[in-house]
Scaffold this motif. Structure first.
Motif, mmCIF file in Angstrom:
data_model
loop_
_atom_site.group_PDB
_atom_site.id
_atom_site.type_symbol
_atom_site.label_atom_id
_atom_site.label_comp_id
_atom_site.label_asym_id
_atom_site.label_seq_id
_atom_site.Cartn_x
_atom_site.Cartn_y
_atom_site.Cartn_z
ATOM 1 N N ILE A 172 44.820 56.331 -64.417
ATOM 2 C CA ILE A 172 43.625 57.146 -64.606
ATOM 3 C C ILE A 172 42.493 56.625 -63.723
ATOM 4 C CG2 ILE A 172 41.793 57.724 -66.255
ATOM 5 C CD1 ILE A 172 43.959 57.967 -68.398
ATOM 6 N N THR A 173 42.337 55.310 -63.669
ATOM 7 C CA THR A 173 41.303 54.702 -62.838
ATOM 8 C C THR A 173 41.497 55.055 -61.368
ATOM 9 O OG1 THR A 173 41.197 52.846 -64.380
ATOM 10 C CG2 THR A 173 40.189 52.528 -62.214
ATOM 11 N N GLU A 174 42.744 55.006 -60.923
ATOM 12 C CA GLU A 174 43.051 55.325 -59.527
ATOM 13 C C GLU A 174 42.587 56.728 -59.174
ATOM 14 O OE1 GLU A 174 46.955 55.122 -56.637
ATOM 15 O OE2 GLU A 174 47.160 56.034 -58.619
ATOM 16 N N LYS A 175 42.789 57.665 -60.097
ATOM 17 C CA LYS A 175 42.435 59.058 -59.826
ATOM 18 C C LYS A 175 40.937 59.312 -59.956
ATOM 19 C CE LYS A 175 46.936 60.990 -60.987
ATOM 20 N NZ LYS A 175 47.155 61.445 -59.591
ATOM 21 N N TYR A 176 40.282 58.517 -60.799
ATOM 22 C CA TYR A 176 38.867 58.752 -61.025
ATOM 23 C C TYR A 176 37.967 58.021 -60.035
ATOM 24 C CZ TYR A 176 34.241 58.732 -63.056
ATOM 25 O OH TYR A 176 32.890 58.854 -63.219
#
Length: 214
Positions: A172-176
């Motif tokens: 999720i962090t990677e995408k955000y």
């Protein structure tokens, strides 16, 4: 069956594990009061997080697909579905429709990793809608440690068969936020302590048809 969709607008290391057979309220009650009190270095542990919305998903894959269609109208940065789908359902058309919704670029789905206590190798148990050869939209939801321990932790990444696997929150962090993700990847420790921020009352939520922002 009950599970949740996390609509994530901001990085949040709060890896929840909701099983199909348990209601969302039951699962939140599994978090002991001491888990919530233990907030580590997080000074905002008791403030409401307005960047994350928790949505209880429907009872069928068709209903989940319909919810995802509705949620997308609000343009969330990332949608995290904290549920491991297993096998086909009785409604193959619903399976096909849900797969279309889940494979959108900003959706993250859940896998599990198995770490046997014997000499058996570690492995990732892939979500039914995941593609093992390209798991860029998925991450494992397990956390480590004693289930009754006040302090809980999880591995942001694990290496299995020479492949780096991502935790649900890491993906999720990677995408955000690419910058935050790169920092996590460069500086992460093998096990990351979970700094709890709040219980369900600390988030905007749609649970059992009830909208709560109090």
């Amino acid at each position: 069956s009950t599970f949740i969709i996390l609509i994530t607008f901001l990085l949040q290391n709060f890896p929840l594990n909701f099983e199909i057979s348990k209601t969302i309220k039951e699962k939140f009650s599994d978090l002991d009061v001491y888990d919530i009190i233990y907030s580590g270095e997080n000074v905002n542990s008791h403030s409401r997080d307005t960047n994350i919305v928790i949505v209880q998903a429907g009872d069928s894959r068709q209903e989940i697909a319909d919810e995802l269609s509705l949620i997308r109208k609000y343009h969330p940065a990332v949608i995290g579905i904290d549920l491991t789908f297993i096998g086909n359902s009785d409604d193959r058309q619903a399976d096909s429709l849900l797969q279309q919704k889940i494979t959108m670029p900003n959706v993250v789905i859940a896998n599990r990793f198995e770490d046997p206590s014997n000499d058996a190798p570690k492995e990732i148990i892939h979500n039914f809608f995941d593609t093992p050869s390209d798991s860029s939209n998925s991450g494992y939801i397990n956390f480590a440690g004693d289930d009754i321990s006040v302090v809980k932790y999880y591995p942001p990444f694990i290496t299995i068969n020479n492949k780096l696997e991502f935790a649900f929150t890491s993906r999720i962090t990677e995408k955000y936020d690419t910058t935050a993700f790169n920092t996590l990847k460069e500086n992460y420790q093998k096990l990351q302590v979970i700094n709890y921020r709040n219980n369900i009352e600390g988030f905007t939520s749609f649970i059992n048809g009830h909208f709560d922002t109090a």
